[in-house]
Design an enzyme around this catalytic site. Sequence first.
Site, mmCIF file in Angstrom:
data_model
loop_
_atom_site.group_PDB
_atom_site.id
_atom_site.type_symbol
_atom_site.label_atom_id
_atom_site.label_comp_id
_atom_site.label_asym_id
_atom_site.label_seq_id
_atom_site.Cartn_x
_atom_site.Cartn_y
_atom_site.Cartn_z
ATOM 1 N N ASP A 9 34.657 37.453 43.051
ATOM 2 C CA ASP A 9 34.645 35.986 43.198
ATOM 3 C C ASP A 9 35.274 35.407 41.913
ATOM 4 O O ASP A 9 34.633 34.684 41.174
ATOM 5 C CB ASP A 9 33.211 35.450 43.434
ATOM 6 C CG ASP A 9 32.242 35.822 42.319
ATOM 7 O OD1 ASP A 9 32.433 36.875 41.681
ATOM 8 O OD2 ASP A 9 31.293 35.055 42.072
ATOM 9 N N HIS A 243 29.366 41.503 32.764
ATOM 10 C CA HIS A 243 28.660 41.928 33.991
ATOM 11 C C HIS A 243 29.551 42.793 34.885
ATOM 12 O O HIS A 243 29.250 43.943 35.160
ATOM 13 C CB HIS A 243 28.242 40.704 34.817
ATOM 14 C CG HIS A 243 27.384 39.705 34.121
ATOM 15 N ND1 HIS A 243 26.085 39.954 33.782
ATOM 16 C CD2 HIS A 243 27.645 38.434 33.716
ATOM 17 C CE1 HIS A 243 25.559 38.875 33.204
ATOM 18 N NE2 HIS A 243 26.494 37.951 33.148
HETATM 19 C C1 BDR Z 1 27.468 37.569 38.120
HETATM 20 O O1 BDR Z 1 27.592 36.241 38.632
HETATM 21 C C2 BDR Z 1 28.916 35.801 38.509
HETATM 22 O O2 BDR Z 1 28.913 34.531 38.001
HETATM 23 C C3 BDR Z 1 29.595 36.737 37.550
HETATM 24 O O3 BDR Z 1 30.978 36.866 37.838
HETATM 25 C C4 BDR Z 1 28.865 38.044 37.790
HETATM 26 O O4 BDR Z 1 29.394 38.717 38.901
HETATM 27 C C5 BDR Z 1 26.524 37.542 36.935
HETATM 28 O O5 BDR Z 1 25.276 37.083 37.313
HETATM 29 CA CA CA Z 2 31.569 38.073 39.795
#
Ligand code: BDR
Ligand code: CA
Length: 311
Positions: A9, A243
């Site tokens: 995303d 992340h």
């Molecule tokens: C996750 O949420 C999204 O905003 C980031 O890209 C990551 O995949 C972290 O909580």
């Molecule tokens: Ca993400």
Amino acid sequence: MKPIILDVDTGVDDALAIAYAAQSPELRLLGVTTCFGNVSVEEATRNTLYLLELLGREDVPVIAGEGKPLFRRNLKGDAKHIHGEDGLGGALGAALPKGEPGPGHAAKFMVEQVRSMPGQVTIIAVGTLVNLALAVMMDPEFAKLVGKVLVMGGAVTVPGNVTGQAEANIYRDPEAAEYVFRAGLPITLVGLDVTMKTLLSRERLQEWRSKDSKLAHFLADATDFYIKAYEHKRPDIGGCALHDPLAVGMAIDPSFCRTQPLHVEVDVEGLYSTGRTVAFRRFGPKKPPNMDVCLEVDAERFLEHFMSRVV
Ligand code: BDR
Ligand code: CA
């Protein structure tokens, strides 16, 4: 080379994950599929196409998927306060990719690729889990045929990041996540338990800025915005969390994290805890594990590996 599909995303940390995957010789990027989350699915698709062009990886197809949660079709919201109005910390601005997304739907692409290489394809899902849920619904044998599934999502032993309880990728579509968790897929959960320990500091951005590379400067600008958002929300940690890159790292080298087999479900109707990933860890008889959960990470080794591949 391990064949992978990255479901994103895009999002600054998604962009870093795409760059990491695209530049790692251990991985063969079959395609990048997109969903809503940090930004709309249209924006995620645009950002992904643009980034793959910057990486010189126009050979990798981008296939758009769902723009809304599985059931909560009216749920609105994004994470532009963290990733910027364009999702890339303003680094994209008004620029547009030259290419177009491939035909079809992300979920169908997953099913076709998994069917064509039974037992081999790794899906790395770093956005909401709606595309993966649809793939499982589309093909009753999908769960048996997929090689491995790495999910960036959840918070099993630590607080959430959207609410006190829930992590963003699960919170934005809890029913899709719950469906995926019950589907019998070979999941490794890469949640906030470990990703909040893999931090990129502002100082490290200088390594990218000192390079004569459009890609390096683009990622430094995007990440700068992302770090500012972290400094605002979590001034105590001294950087931004990698992340989504950690989920890619786990596809390259599973020894980056220590995992534990656990039974994890998603609270889909909590009073305070909607979207919480709940692990059943009581004494006595336990529910059979449905995934491996990452609980510890060798953050330093991972960070050096990531930096050696990006940019
Ligand atoms: C996750 O949420 C999204 O905003 C980031 O890209 C990551 O995949 C972290 O909580
Ligand atoms: Ca993400």
